[in-house]
Design a protein around this motif. Structure first.
Motif, PDB file in Angstrom:
ATOM      1  N   ASN A   1       0.870  -1.174   0.000  1.00 32.61           N
ATOM      2  CA  ASN A   1       0.000   0.000   0.000  1.00 32.61           C
ATOM      3  C   ASN A   1       0.910   1.228   0.000  1.00 32.61           C
ATOM      4  O   ASN A   1       1.154   1.839   1.017  1.00 32.61           O
ATOM      5  CB  ASN A   1      -0.915  -0.020   1.222  1.00 32.61           C
ATOM      6  CG  ASN A   1      -1.769   1.225   1.361  1.00 32.61           C
ATOM      7  OD1 ASN A   1      -2.015   1.693   2.462  1.00 32.61           O
ATOM      8  ND2 ASN A   1      -2.204   1.792   0.251  1.00 32.61           N
ATOM      9  N   SER A   2       1.401   1.573  -1.168  1.00 36.48           N
ATOM     10  CA  SER A   2       2.493   2.546  -1.276  1.00 36.48           C
ATOM     11  C   SER A   2       2.024   3.986  -1.336  1.00 36.48           C
ATOM     12  O   SER A   2       2.815   4.892  -1.091  1.00 36.48           O
ATOM     13  CB  SER A   2       3.338   2.229  -2.518  1.00 36.48           C
ATOM     14  OG  SER A   2       3.896   0.943  -2.416  1.00 36.48           O
ATOM     15  N   VAL A   3       0.759   4.227  -1.672  1.00 36.78           N
ATOM     16  CA  VAL A   3       0.329   5.597  -1.953  1.00 36.78           C
ATOM     17  C   VAL A   3      -1.020   5.879  -1.290  1.00 36.78           C
ATOM     18  O   VAL A   3      -1.929   5.042  -1.313  1.00 36.78           O
ATOM     19  CB  VAL A   3       0.212   5.841  -3.475  1.00 36.78           C
ATOM     20  CG1 VAL A   3      -0.134   7.290  -3.765  1.00 36.78           C
ATOM     21  CG2 VAL A   3       1.501   5.474  -4.184  1.00 36.78           C
ATOM     22  N   LYS A   4      -1.121   7.058  -0.700  1.00 36.69           N
ATOM     23  CA  LYS A   4      -2.395   7.618  -0.251  1.00 36.69           C
ATOM     24  C   LYS A   4      -2.709   8.803  -1.158  1.00 36.69           C
ATOM     25  O   LYS A   4      -1.869   9.685  -1.357  1.00 36.69           O
ATOM     26  CB  LYS A   4      -2.310   8.089   1.201  1.00 36.69           C
ATOM     27  CG  LYS A   4      -1.854   7.037   2.191  1.00 36.69           C
ATOM     28  CD  LYS A   4      -2.934   6.025   2.479  1.00 36.69           C
ATOM     29  CE  LYS A   4      -2.476   5.040   3.546  1.00 36.69           C
ATOM     30  NZ  LYS A   4      -3.502   4.008   3.822  1.00 36.69           N
ATOM     31  N   ILE A   5      -3.920   8.804  -1.708  1.00 33.80           N
ATOM     32  CA  ILE A   5      -4.300   9.841  -2.680  1.00 33.80           C
ATOM     33  C   ILE A   5      -5.437  10.673  -2.092  1.00 33.80           C
ATOM     34  O   ILE A   5      -6.407  10.113  -1.561  1.00 33.80           O
ATOM     35  CB  ILE A   5      -4.739   9.200  -4.005  1.00 33.80           C
ATOM     36  CG1 ILE A   5      -3.648   8.251  -4.520  1.00 33.80           C
ATOM     37  CG2 ILE A   5      -5.035  10.265  -5.041  1.00 33.80           C
ATOM     38  CD1 ILE A   5      -4.077   7.423  -5.709  1.00 33.80           C
TER      39      ILE A   5
END
Length: 875
Positions: free
Chosen positions: A599-603
């Motif tokens: 879960n590499s990215v929070k947008i």
């Protein structure tokens, strides 16, 4: 002067006409350019567009130069050895022929070299993203357990090498064939004069032969890495085993040695006409090794007679490596295991921690609550609640778990007569606000609304300056806002308010040229002919947030559950994104096909302006770091996330579900236990009414990670394979400093903890519950039981299940009526959790007292009179 002015005027007109024609011919390009520019990603747009052509051009040029240089060298040797000529005139004609051949051959070699270069570079153009990752990759910092090679090699380098290898082999074969033809013609001409090819030509051919065999050797060398993706041992374990690493791998090395020996002997034989026997020996070794490598008979024999009789000892090392690789691939290598201390003593239901736990128990199901929101808060047919989210907020100074949903636009529900272009593109442009309720509630009580109504109002301190939703989860079409006809706002007591969009979302359409381009892009002529646009009008499109993010960054995998966050400024969507790959060596693939996930990215997407911001959530992921180098400025650090959103970041449920699906098998660290599969877990099934369905992870607010603080976390109960009792509780923190910390609470072996399906059976068998359900059903209502919640409380496991009533008529608004609370084999049905826990506690206290009396002789049971006295008559 007039001449210069005329020239400038004609030049300006030509420029305008050229730009206009370019825009019409490249409508999609122009729209994308304007759209990326409006979001602040124009640099990223040009980078992404340019990279693919740059990769193709660079590799085409590289291969073209390589091929052309070889042909040019080959042509230089033609005619270098001049045969004897009878006359000067014949000699002059020969030299002229050679000169024409050398110069004229460029017309053949050039296009042929270019064709070969395009052939080899074309796969890189089609896979330009992978080529970029290869160029910008860096070491991941951890190695595979088989060869000790950095994991980034398997993610970035190996796919590119395999992509290029076959193409280069074909191209080199064509190149060598063409040069051999040239040199054969030259040698045939020289042979008439009993002359030989020049030494330089022979060296050139030898180098090409070495290169050809070198590619074949490279192909053999890469085959050893492909062994790490073997599935021959599934479903027991994945990756290579004894046969692959002890039989096939040595055969690959022998084949490699045989190939190198063969090319050395072949070159020696070509130049000296000696060494035929070593050449034959090397050839035989190569053929035998390759035959054994690709023969199933040898592998099957070793597996049958050597491995199978001693499988645990033979495969032990490889099973250990498979376990280590799989845990690392799914980010499960740092899981903490705790023993769950069981305590059957009654708890203090008045304790502050238990009160805090009960205040945050989600007694509503998202599906049922969605029906309630639609019936009570939809307010207009053109609004819809696209999904109910779970979050936590500070409400009057208390940590409160809540359910909330955004009230979005749904044009499909407009009356048929109102379905026209003006209404759909100019009038009905946005949704309005959210509704929010506490997760916990008592039965037979009116719903507590933290936020409700249009415009949204709150008696609990929530304030939203801009509640309009122009971008969300719904299926939005394009809209023009603001516009001269005015947009439909929110309904008031006797009318509908008219509003105008004041944001900066997407692209301005303040002139005829842009209106024409968008009319062509969307295929709607009314966009061009409408007179309701003004200088502030903007074309809002790609308004579904998932579609929006995919259009920006198609290389991310989207989570299925984006959720809305309420801040004083306005509403924002939080979307989780994943990096996935099927190239992690030795790891078991999941049901979706990949065997690596982060879960590499929070947008973050602004619901009003549509602005999209990316934040790196896992800087240890080598893939996301490569993307940071490829697209500088696209990804921000998570520390830069606005303060109003930091407290609402949560661990994604989809990610945890995948992790627990893998961990249900790979928690068995001991090889013998893993081999016997004696402690396999699975997701439990629980009853919801008359149906059984799998229990998925769910959000809770508990102090189970740290007794001193309340954490918002994901909890997932697990049962043994094909058994109904509870085996463990898996939790992962969503709040700092415990975000991403996975803890497995394991129950002592030999202890029986009832599982959800067993509790469901006990509820069905409870006579008092059955009688009450029958009574309600006879009164014209329909009883529906919700999802079971497993709650660890003070050393005990308590099950909670809501009971809803629906009217038998057309309008069915679910009402929370009762709560079933179960501990052990005791089932209680009460209007509230507090009351249910109190009754449950009293029953366990009475049960403990009876047991104590039985174990101590001389202490009378309830109703007995000591010392043989007669019992007084009952009144």
């Amino acid at each position: 002067m007039k001449r210069w002015l005329l020239t400038l005027l004609i030049g300006g007109m030509l420029f305008v006409v050229g730009y206009f024609l370019f825009a019409v011919l490249f409508t999609e390009f122009m729209v994308d350019l304007w759209w990326f520019r409006s979001l602040g990603y124009e640099k990223y747009f040009w980078l992404r567009l340019g990279y693919q052509y740059l990769i193709f051009a660079a590799f085409t040029l590289l291969f073209f130069c390589t091929f052309f240089l070889n042909f040019w060298i080959g042509s230089r040797y033609l005619g270098n050895v001049e045969p004897p000529m009878p006359t000067d005139q014949a000699r002059s004609k020969y030299r002229e022929l050679v000169r024409h051949f050398r110069v004229g051959s460029l017309r053949v070699y050039g296009p042929f070299s270019l064709a070969l270069a395009v052939l080899v570079a074309w796969p890189l153009y089609k896979k330009w993203d992978a080529a970029l990752l290869y160029v910008f990759s860096q070491p991941a910092g951890f190695q595979d357990p088989y060869f000790g090679v950095d994991i980034s090699y398997y993610f970035f380098s190996l796919p590119i090498y395999q992509l290029l290898l076959n193409e280069m082999l074909v191209a080199l074969l064509l190149l060598t064939s063409g040069l051999l033809l040239l040199y054969w013609l030259e040698r045939r001409l020289l042979a008439r004069q009993e002359l030989h090819l020049p030494k330089g030509a022979r060296i050139h051919l030898s180098l090409l032969l070495c290169l050809l065999f070198g590619l074949a050797a490279w192909k053999l060398f890469l085959q050893r890495y492909e062994l790490l993706y073997e599935t021959n041992h599934a479903p027991l374990f994945y990756g290579p085993g004894f046969v692959e690493m002890r039989v096939i791998l040595p055969l690959i090395y022998i084949s490699l040695a045989g190939l190198i020996g063969l090319v050395c002997c072949l070159l020696y034989y070509i130049h000296t006409r000696r060494g035929l026997k070593p050449l034959a020996v090397a050839g035989i070794i190569l053929v035998l090794a390759l035959g054994a490598r690709y023969s199933q008979s040898l592998s099957n024999a070793v597996q049958k007679y050597i491995v199978k009789p001693n499988e645990i000892s033979r495969e032990k090392d490889f099973i250990e490596k498979n376990i280590a690789a799989t845990l690392r691939a799914y980010n499960l290598h740092e899981v903490e295991i705790r023993e769950f201390s069981l305590d059957d003593l009654p708890w203090d239901d008045k304790a502050p921690q238990i009160k805090a736990n009960l205040r945050n128990i989600p007694v509503w199901d998202k599906e049922v609550l969605g029906d309630v929101f639609e019936q009570l808060e939809q307010l207009r047919t053109y609004y819809d609640f696209t999904g109910v989210s779970v979050d936590r907020y500070n409400v009057n100074g208390l940590h409160q778990q809540v359910f909330l949903a955004a009230r979005e636009l749904n044009l499909q529900e407009l009356p048929e007569g109102a379905r026209n272009w003006v209404n759909e593109r100019l009038k009905y442009t946005h949704g309005c606000g959210v509704v929010m309720v506490p997760a916990a509630q008592a039965g037979d009580e009116p719903m507590t609304w933290f936020i409700q109504g249009i415009p949204p109002t709150s008696a609990y301190g929530f304030q939203i300056d801009e509640p309009a939703i122009y971008y969300g989860r719904a299926k939005y079409g394009p809209a023009i806002a603001p516009n001269d006809s005015g947009e439909m706002g929110y309904p008031t007591a006797d009318t509908i308010s008219i509003v105008n969009y004041l944001g900066k979302g997407d692209v301005q359409v303040s002139n005829l040229f842009r209106k024409l381009i968008f009319a062509l892009y969307f295929g709607e002529k009314d966009i061009f002919f409408t007179t309701k646009t003004n200088r502030d009008s903007r074309m809002l499109f790609r308004r579904n947030i998932v579609e929006r993010v995919k259009a920006l960054t198609p290389f991310f995998t989207m989570d299925k559950d984006p959720y809305v966050v309420v801040t004083p400024k306005g509403l924002f969507w939080l979307q989780d994104a994943y990096i996935t790959s099927d190239r992690y060596p030795g790891a078991q693939p999941c049901e979706s096909g990949f065997n690596y996930i982060r879960n590499s990215v929070k947008i973050v997407i602004d619901a009003y302006d549509g602005n999209v911001d990316y934040y790196v959530a896992d800087p240890q992921d080598p893939v996301i770091q490569a993307y940071r180098r490829i697209y500088p400025g696209l990804l921000k650090n998570l520390e830069e996330l606005p303060e109003g959103l930091k407290g609402h970041v949560r661990y994604p449920k989809d990610f945890f579900d995948v992790q627990m699906g893998v961990y249900s098998k790979y928690h068995q660290y001991d090889v013998e236990e893993f081999y016997k599969q004696e402690d396999m877990w699975e997701f439990p099934e629980a009853g919801m009414g008359s149906r059984l369905r799998r229990m998925n992870p769910y959000y809770l607010s508990l102090n189970i990670i740290d007794p001193r603080r309340m954490d918002f976390l994901l909890l997932c109960p697990m049962t043994p394979k094909a058994r109904a009792n509870l085996r463990s509780l898996c939790v992962v923190g969503c709040d700092e400093p415990n975000y991403g910390k996975i803890i497995i609470y394991s129950f002592p072996r030999g202890s029986l903890i009832h599982g959800p399906s067993q509790v469901d059976a006990m509820i069905n068998q409870d006579t008092r519950v059955a009688e009450q359900f029958t009574l309600w059903n006879q009164m014209g209502s329909q009883v529906e039981r919700g999802n079971i919640v497993v709650l660890p409380v003070d050393g005990s496991i308590v099950y909670i299940q809501p009971v809803y009533l629906k009217a038998a008529g057309k309008l069915k608004i679910p009402q929370l009526k009762r709560l079933l609370v179960c501990k052990g084999e005791t089932v209680v049905m009460a209007p509230s959790l507090e009351e249910g826990f109190e009754i449950l506690n009293e029953r366990f206290q009475a049960q403990s007292e009876r047991i104590r009396r039985r174990l101590k002789p001389g202490i009378p049971e309830a109703g007995e009179v000591p010392n043989g006295e007669e019992k007084p008559p009952s009144r």
